[in-house]
Design an enzyme around this catalytic site. Structure first.
Site, PDB file in Angstrom:
ATOM      1  N   CYS A  37      82.320  20.847  29.519  1.00 57.94           N
ATOM      2  CA  CYS A  37      81.976  20.615  28.112  1.00 57.94           C
ATOM      3  C   CYS A  37      82.595  19.336  27.529  1.00 57.94           C
ATOM      4  O   CYS A  37      82.116  18.244  27.796  1.00 57.94           O
ATOM      5  CB  CYS A  37      82.362  21.843  27.288  1.00 57.94           C
ATOM      6  SG  CYS A  37      81.521  21.943  25.679  1.00 57.94           S
ATOM      7  N   LYS A  40      90.197  23.487  32.528  1.00 62.06           N
ATOM      8  CA  LYS A  40      89.798  22.431  31.589  1.00 62.06           C
ATOM      9  C   LYS A  40      90.998  21.619  31.111  1.00 62.06           C
ATOM     10  O   LYS A  40      91.995  22.174  30.646  1.00 62.06           O
ATOM     11  CB  LYS A  40      89.070  23.071  30.406  1.00 62.06           C
ATOM     12  CG  LYS A  40      88.351  22.087  29.486  1.00 62.06           C
ATOM     13  CD  LYS A  40      87.585  22.868  28.423  1.00 62.06           C
ATOM     14  CE  LYS A  40      86.788  21.959  27.508  1.00 62.06           C
ATOM     15  NZ  LYS A  40      86.100  22.739  26.440  1.00 62.06           N
ATOM     16  N   GLU A  75      79.766  27.375  30.248  1.00 69.99           N
ATOM     17  CA  GLU A  75      81.162  27.603  29.877  1.00 69.99           C
ATOM     18  C   GLU A  75      81.265  28.906  29.086  1.00 69.99           C
ATOM     19  O   GLU A  75      80.325  29.315  28.402  1.00 69.99           O
ATOM     20  CB  GLU A  75      81.617  26.427  29.011  1.00 69.99           C
ATOM     21  CG  GLU A  75      83.042  26.510  28.481  1.00 69.99           C
ATOM     22  CD  GLU A  75      83.353  25.393  27.487  1.00 69.99           C
ATOM     23  OE1 GLU A  75      84.527  25.058  27.342  1.00 69.99           O
ATOM     24  OE2 GLU A  75      82.399  24.861  26.865  1.00 69.99           O
TER      25      GLU A  75
END
Length: 266
Positions: free
Chosen positions: A152, A114, A42
């Site tokens: 993440c 995300k 990321e």
């Protein structure tokens, strides 16, 4: 047909040109080692974990310099690549935290923006990032596997992994910049294994390295066994994976077939 996969591990910062060089070198090095799929961390395009940067114009469009460079590298190396970037949004000062998947022909396969932002453990990702709406998952096929993508902090939400599996994923790619902190490395390893075990799928976790992030990139099989780990230092881990292992585990542990609940967006 098995696939040789690599999870790359490195640290990026505020210099986008240097970051692009680091990401491209990681992809090329892993490809030279035989990898057919390279997962990178990321925030590969730009990372500012302590919020010291003053340039708020760092996000780029998907046809910007970063993705263009990655497409050139993927095509030259003949590999499929997943990279993390800050994607510009017209009219907004904040951007999306985006994963871009690129095929061995250099074409953009798709993106994942995300959904769960890291507003936790004293950090506020939403200060600089727009939380994306829930959308169709990013999946792509390679060999006899289907890969699904998440990022993440998504790791802490088991329903997003289950959504990927519902879309046919037999392997989950997880680029991350997992921040260091008390118990954080244990959370990282435990949750990766949990997502693999409960979904009877592979998890390919690629993390930023120290000092701000926990490193420990790893490839985990559907039984939760760590097949390869990159440890603490920049580099990458390699493992060969395939659908036969997924099918074997799902015969022994048919938890997906036995479940009584479905996942729906909040």
């Amino acid at each position: 047909m098995t696939v040789l996969v690599a999870v790359a591990q490195f640290a990026t910062g505020l210099d986008k040109a240097e970051n692009l060089k680091v990401v491209r070198e990681a992809i090329t090095t892993a490809a030279d080692a035989g990898a057919q799929l390279v997962i990178t961390p990321e925030n590969g395009m730009y990372a500012d974990p302590t919020n010291v940067g003053t340039d708020r114009g760092y996000p780029e469009p998907l046809d910007g310099e970063f993705v263009t460079g990655i497409r050139e590298t993927a095509r030259a190396a003949g590999v499929t690549v997943v990279v993390g970037m800050a994607e510009a949004v017209p009219g907004e000062t904040r951007g999306y935290n985006t994963l871009a998947a690129v095929g061995p022909d250099g074409e953009l396969i798709g993106v994942y923006r995300k959904v769960h932002l890291y507003d936790a453990f004293g950090y506020a990702e939403s200060d600089n990032v727009i939380p994306a709406d829930v959308a169709d998952p990013l999946t792509f096929d390679l060999g006899d596997l289907r890969f699904g993508a998440m990022t993440c902090y998504d790791l802490r939400f088991p329903e997003i992994a289950r959504t990927l599996v519902d879309a046919g994923a037999t392997a989950i790619v997880l680029p991350a910049a997992w921040a260091v902190g008390p118990a954080k490395e244990d959370h990282w390893a435990t949750l990766i294994k949990a997502r693999a075990i409960e979904n009877t799928c592979f998890v390919l976790a690629s993390a930023q390295s120290g000092p701000r992030c926990a490193a420990q990139s790893m490839i985990v099989d559907p039984m939760g066994t760590v097949l390869a780990s990159a440890g603490e230092q920049p580099g990458f881990a390699l493992a060969r994976i395939g659908a036969d292992r997924v099918n074997q585990v799902r015969r022994v542990n048919p938890s997906l077939a036995n479940r009584r609940f479905r996942v729906s967006p909040a």
